[in-house]
Design an enzyme around this catalytic site. Structure first.
Site, PDB file in Angstrom:
ATOM      1  CB  CYS A  68      -0.996  -0.057   1.154  1.00 61.98           C
ATOM      2  SG  CYS A  68      -2.478   0.910   0.800  1.00 61.98           S
ATOM      3  CD  GLU A 123      -0.920  -6.342   5.419  1.00 59.43           C
ATOM      4  OE1 GLU A 123      -0.631  -6.594   4.231  1.00 59.43           O
ATOM      5  OE2 GLU A 123      -1.141  -5.187   5.839  1.00 59.43           O
ATOM      6  CG  HIS A 143      -3.356  -3.856   3.357  1.00 59.07           C
ATOM      7  ND1 HIS A 143      -2.375  -3.293   4.149  1.00 59.07           N
ATOM      8  CD2 HIS A 143      -4.056  -2.826   2.830  1.00 59.07           C
ATOM      9  CE1 HIS A 143      -2.488  -1.980   4.107  1.00 59.07           C
ATOM     10  NE2 HIS A 143      -3.495  -1.666   3.322  1.00 59.07           N
TER      11      HIS A 143
HETATM   12  N1  GLN Z   1      -2.217   6.572   2.726  1.00 60.72           N
HETATM   13  C1  GLN Z   1      -2.363   5.789   1.551  1.00 60.72           C
HETATM   14  C2  GLN Z   1      -3.763   5.887   0.973  1.00 60.72           C
HETATM   15  O1  GLN Z   1      -4.674   6.263   1.639  1.00 60.72           O
HETATM   16  C3  GLN Z   1      -2.003   4.354   1.780  1.00 60.72           C
HETATM   17  C4  GLN Z   1      -2.939   3.635   2.694  1.00 60.72           C
HETATM   18  C5  GLN Z   1      -2.369   2.371   3.256  1.00 60.72           C
HETATM   19  O2  GLN Z   1      -1.156   2.182   3.247  1.00 60.72           O
HETATM   20  N2  GLN Z   1      -3.226   1.507   3.786  1.00 60.72           N
HETATM   21  O3  GLN Z   1      -3.975   5.569  -0.159  1.00 60.72           O
END
Ligand code: GLN
Length: 546
Positions: free
Chosen positions: A381, A509, A507
């Site tokens: 992300c 994970e 994600h």
């Molecule tokens: N801050 C980034 C977004 O909102 C990444 C979010 C995250 O890493 N879960 O897109």
């Protein structure tokens, strides 16, 4: 008929109720039962989505896009249950439902009260997860008995047991047995008091799981059984596990907890098959080698902030029969000075998800170090955003390239707000959330890792790869290895001339399991191992340092 297990906690918080509930779920599944797990959190936030990881640890995302407590991660890792919006209710969410109902006029002139309206809603939340062919629902109540805010939940459980019949409900209470060094004794009084508190509310626990750092002798169990009015066979000792949280099911099984539960409910029971779990533990306990992976994050001081990441690294290690040592690095520390000072010697680098500008520059430096030194890299992300920014700045020479999350007026907004996010003002529950399909480009490193070209992964973000830069980046050597099925959203990138450089918008994970690591973690550890070729296998050393 569905049976219900309620898990409460007394004396102190952080006893590991979530882990214990998850372990019980896993044990019941080993007997062929279908379980559903659920957590109640007695705080006012509708969900933990708006809370700082420092306050609450990681926010765990379900397939259907619920932002939930990190205990749900344990539930999914210890069982095969699929959790959803009904698996986590907070006081705030319950009041929100009741208040909306009141505004619609559904209560027809009644005074709306904690009892019965809030408690009725709590009871229906429990029934909601019992749908279909679920044999046993396990509901964990967050907080500690005696807290003011837990009271409506406990009252609802008491009523629920009354409605369902005592044979269909089992109360499991976790407590702490402190050891007083000066007296050289384990003390049972706090346990007695917390059971007393439960009894005041009308709940008589059937099973006590006593958490302790020390061995507990039989006399202490006798005493607890007598004073707390619980069968001795139902006083279980859950001593801190030596090696891994994945040993907890065995600790409980060795004391007959699964049999006791099945007997209480009058459910048929065999010996239970935990072979796959045992095999996993055998691999975990007997690594033949080790690697060190740096996790470069903003909330690095607290292990809870990246709970699922650390667990997934362990899973990657299990698959490779490899001990994974984690070097936790505060991203801000990389902002100035020499990155090598912090990163030299690591076999892999992982940059997890995150928000805001603190630490972003440090994450970008970590990416640069991984790319330039051919160190296996996994970006998740925000870790993908950092990778895209780094590539734009240092490979394409787009000076000042950034994400509009932190630099609204950047000349090169290589990461920008998702179209669907424009105009969104509320912070809670409004990100792009939950599982979305992703098409994987054949022939890529990622396609090989998945062994499939169509996957589904869980998201939690507002910002996204900006397609305006797609052509230039691909021309510069960036491989776009996964996109949304319509091709519009870039979900995975990789670098071709690198041993393992993968970054994803989702994600992974949240879908990794001890018995089956997510392919990205499996491959990250495998690549780290290859990099470390020539390392001394851990078992050949005299001592594996902690
Ligand atoms: N801050 C980034 C977004 O909102 C990444 C979010 C995250 O890493 N879960 O897109």
């Amino acid at each position: 008929m569905t049976k219900y297990i309620f898990v409460t906690g007394g004396v102190v918080s952080s006893l590991g109720k979530g882990l214990t509930a998850a372990a019980i779920g896993g044990l019941l599944e080993s007997h062929g039962l279908k379980v559903a797990l659920q957590k109640f959190d007695p705080y006012i936030n509708i969900d933990p989505g708006t809370m700082s990881p420092y306050q609450h640890g990681e926010v765990y995302v379900t397939d259907d896009g619920a932002e939930t407590d990190l205990d749900l991660g344990h539930y999914e890792r210890f069982t095969t249950a699929h959790l959803n919006q009904h698996s986590n209710y907070t006081t705030g969410k319950i009041y929100d439902t009741v208040i909306k109902r009141e505004r619609r006029g559904d209560y027809l002139g009644q005074t709306v009260q904690v009892i019965p309206h809030i408690t009725d809603e709590i009871k229906s939340c429990i029934s909601r997860v019992a749908s279909g062919d679920v044999d046993v629902v396990i509901s964990e109540i967050g907080g500690t008995v005696g807290d003011i805010e837990s009271l409506p939940f406990l009252e609802a459980l008491r009523q629920f047991a009354h409605d369902q019949g005592r044979d269909n409900v089992l109360f499991i209470h976790l407590t702490l047995l402190p050891y007083i060094r000066a007296a050289g004794e384990i003390k049972t009084k706090p346990t007695q008091h917390s059971v007393g508190k439960l009894r005041e509310i009308g709940i008589i626990p059937d099973v006590l799981v006593c958490r302790t750092e020390h061995d507990v002798d039989d006399e202490v169990r006798d005493k607890i059984a007598l004073f707390c009015n619980v069968q001795k066979s139902a006083v279980l000792i859950e001593k801190d596990v030596e090696y891994s949280i994945y040993e907890v099911p065995l600790v409980l099984r060795s004391q007959g907890l699964d049999d006791l539960i099945l007997k209480h409910f009058g459910l048929k029971h065999g010996s239970g098959n935990i072979d796959p779990w045992l095999e996993m533990l055998e691999r975990l306990r007997n690594p033949t080698c080790e690697v060190e992976i740096a996790v470069v994050g903003k909330y690095i001081e607290l292990t809870d902030s990246y709970k699922s990441i650390y667990e997934s690294l362990t899973h990657g290690g299990i698959e490779n029969r490899c001990r994974v040592r984690v070097r936790r690095i505060q991203a801000e520390d990389l902002t100035t000075g020499d990155a090598a000072q912090h990163l030299s010697g690591v076999d892999g680098i992982l940059v997890p998800g995150g928000f805001g500008d603190r630490g972003l520059e440090g994450k970008i430096r970590a990416v640069q170090y991984a790319r330039e030194n051919s160190i296996p890299y996994l970006g998740i992300c925000y870790g993908m955003h950092a990778a895209v920014i780094e590539f734009a700045r240092n490979v394409l020479g787009l000076e000042g390239a950034s994400s509009t999350e932190v630099a609204k007026d950047t000349k090169y907004p290589v990461i920008s707000l998702l179209d669907e996010q424009r105009g969104v003002e509320d912070k809670g529950g409004t990100m792009r959330l939950g599982a979305w399909p992703c098409d994987v480009m054949p022939g890529t490193m990622v396609a090989k890792a998945y062994g499939s070209e169509h996957v589904s992964e869980r998201h939690r973000h507002r910002f996204e790869y900006n397609n305006e830069f797609r052509e230039a980046m691909v021309a510069g050597g960036l491989v776009i290895s996964g996109t949304s099925p319509d091709g519009k959203l870039v979900e995975i990138i990789e670098l071709a001339d690198h041993p393992f450089f993968v970054a994803c918008q989702f994600h992974p994970e949240f879908q990794s399991r001890p018995v089956e690591a997510h392919p990205f973690f499996r491959e990250l550890v495998a690549a780290a191992l290859t990099k470390r070729a020539g390392a001394v296998p851990a078992l050949e050393r005299e001592e594996v340092p902690e």
